[in-house]
Scaffold this motif. Structure first.
Motif, PDB file in Angstrom:
ATOM      1  N   THR A 191       0.853  -1.243  -0.174  1.00 31.33           N
ATOM      2  CA  THR A 191      -0.103  -0.151  -0.093  1.00 31.33           C
ATOM      3  C   THR A 191       0.903   1.286   0.001  1.00 31.33           C
ATOM      4  O   THR A 191       1.816   1.450   0.477  1.00 31.33           O
ATOM      5  N   LEU A 192       0.554   2.038  -0.657  1.00 28.66           N
ATOM      6  CA  LEU A 192       1.133   3.425  -0.948  1.00 28.66           C
ATOM      7  C   LEU A 192       0.112   4.654  -0.710  1.00 28.66           C
ATOM      8  O   LEU A 192      -0.795   4.899  -1.592  1.00 28.66           O
ATOM      9  N   VAL A 209      -2.947   2.222  -4.118  1.00 28.82           N
ATOM     10  CA  VAL A 209      -2.367   3.646  -4.168  1.00 28.82           C
ATOM     11  C   VAL A 209      -3.576   4.496  -3.626  1.00 28.82           C
ATOM     12  O   VAL A 209      -4.624   4.590  -4.517  1.00 28.82           O
ATOM     13  N   ILE A 214       3.533   6.195 -10.493  1.00 36.59           N
ATOM     14  CA  ILE A 214       3.057   4.819 -11.079  1.00 36.59           C
ATOM     15  C   ILE A 214       3.442   4.637 -12.659  1.00 36.59           C
ATOM     16  O   ILE A 214       3.814   3.503 -12.924  1.00 36.59           O
ATOM     17  N   ASP A 222      -5.962   2.694  -8.134  1.00 37.75           N
ATOM     18  CA  ASP A 222      -5.626   4.183  -7.742  1.00 37.75           C
ATOM     19  C   ASP A 222      -7.096   4.440  -6.962  1.00 37.75           C
ATOM     20  O   ASP A 222      -7.881   3.908  -7.107  1.00 37.75           O
ATOM     21  N   LYS A 260       2.028  10.933  -7.082  1.00 43.05           N
ATOM     22  CA  LYS A 260       1.499   9.460  -7.315  1.00 43.05           C
ATOM     23  C   LYS A 260       1.348   8.974  -8.798  1.00 43.05           C
ATOM     24  O   LYS A 260       1.868   7.914  -8.909  1.00 43.05           O
TER      25      LYS A 260
END
Length: 389
Positions: A30-31, A146, A43, A123, A39
């Motif tokens: 997890t980010l 994310v 990616i 996302d 972000k």
């Protein structure tokens, strides 16, 4: 070649290390990243690096709503990182298939036996509920999650993918800092306070002393369109704003009608509608005293919703799944007018213009208030107008 910041490079290295580690503890990572931390850029570069490790890798890029999936696809296409084997879609398009009756009418949805990817990148992950997460995990493929860990947690339940992300992006990029909306989001997140002032021609917080505030507010509400989100804290304020805007737009009936903006208030996985999704009524008619038959064009979705929606839910204080009428509502869906939303309901939405009415609940902690204000501000893409209460 894009130069990564030190924290972006650190996160990238850790994700790649996780991806290459055959003895990893869990099949997902997890980010969390604040608005303005890059972000999506990360990616995009991650996809390029993964291609160097595994040229046969098939990535399924997914987001919760159709609108979010299209935004993600546009950004990734601009950076030319989507490979021919990859896909970009909603989560639901990736993992669910329709159930049809003998007349080929869709009557529900079920998880697919297999999916066409061996890595999923999710996302806007703060919107993913526990059921969908369990379905994603069931495919036994690697998942990179994310989202924004500065936002509000889900309004109910204890499940929150972004509650404690394993990796974090917290350095706001210099270019992003020049964006007045990002600047106000930092004020909100760090201090829980946005000072009155004009931050740009389209970003402003009014004060109680602004003589033109009421006039400008009225004009903004009168010019409501689908590129606008009107946000507040209290359900009572939301109802008043919805009624005011409908009157200003010329709707004569207090009941929902064609062209009305509506919001979904409860997940229905079979119908592929989810709490917080917005749409516009195409047609609606009364079936009986408790139900409308409706067709709704859901924002960002390819197929219209068609089904029964509750009569009693419109202008109700609470979603009816919190009331004693719960047993009456299981055969249909819950919608309400969607011109004004509470910030909690708007978490999955963004709009070019946001009009925000600051409203703090008495029981809110300072931390909860910071998250509320930050979530509200980051719904705005280009214009933000804040009115104090």
């Amino acid at each position: 070649m894009i130069n990564l910041s030190p924290d972006q490079q650190n996160v990238l290295d850790k994700i790649l290390l996780w991806f290459k580690n055959k003895k990893r503890e869990r099949p997902y990572i997890t980010l969390g990243g604040y608005a303005g931390t890059g972000k999506t850029t990360l990616i995009a570069i991650l996809r390029q690096e993964l291609a160097k490790i595994d040229k046969d890798l098939k990535v399924g890029f997914v987001a919760y709503t159709g609108k979010a999936a299209r935004v993600l696809k546009t950004k990734l296409k601009d950076q030319k990182v989507i490979l021919p084997k990859d896909s970009v879609s909603t989560i639901h398009a990736l993992i669910y298939s329709p159930i049809v009756d003998e007349k080929e009418v869709i009557i529900g949805w079920q998880t697919k036996d297999e999916i066409e990817c061996n890595l999923i990148i999710v996302d806007e992950a703060s919107m993913v509920d526990e059921l969908i997460w369990s379905h994603l995990l069931s495919y036994k493929v690697l998942i990179i999650v994310v989202g924004d860990h500065g936002q509000l947690p889900p309004i109910k339940g204890n499940f929150n993918l972004m509650q404690c992300p394993q990796l974090r992006l917290e350095e706001i990029h210099r270019q992003a800092r020049q964006n007045p909306i990002i600047g106000l989001s930092i004020q909100a997140r760090e201090f829980g306070l946005i000072r009155s002032g004009k931050y740009s021609p389209k970003v402003r917080k009014f004060s109680h002393e602004d003589l033109d505030a009421q006039e400008e507010m009225g004009e903004m509400l009168l010019n409501f369109n689908t590129d606008t989100l009107i946000l507040c804290g209290y359900n009572s304020t939301r109802r008043k704003l919805n009624n005011h805007i409908r009157n200003a737009l010329g709707f004569e009936s207090p009941n929902p009608t064609s062209r009305d903006r509506v919001i979904c208030l409860r997940n229905n996985h079979k119908e592929r509608i989810y709490n917080g999704m917005l749409g516009t009524i195409i047609r609606i008619k009364k079936k009986d005293s408790h139900w409308y038959e409706a067709e709704i064009n859901m924002d960002g979705e390819e197929a219209n919703y068609q089904g029964l929606i509750s009569v009693d839910q419109f202008n109700s204080e609470l979603p009816m799944n919190f009331t004693e009428k719960r047993s009456q509502i299981m055969k249909g869906d819950l919608f309400d007018f969607g011109y004004a939303l509470t910030v909690h309901k708007a978490q999955g939405s963004q709009a070019k213009r946001v009009i925000l009415f600051e409203e703090r609940f008495k029981q809110m902690t300072d931390e909860a208030w910071k998250r509320w204000l930050y979530t509200a501000v980051t719904r705005a893409e280009e214009e933000l107008y804040i009115f104090p209460r």
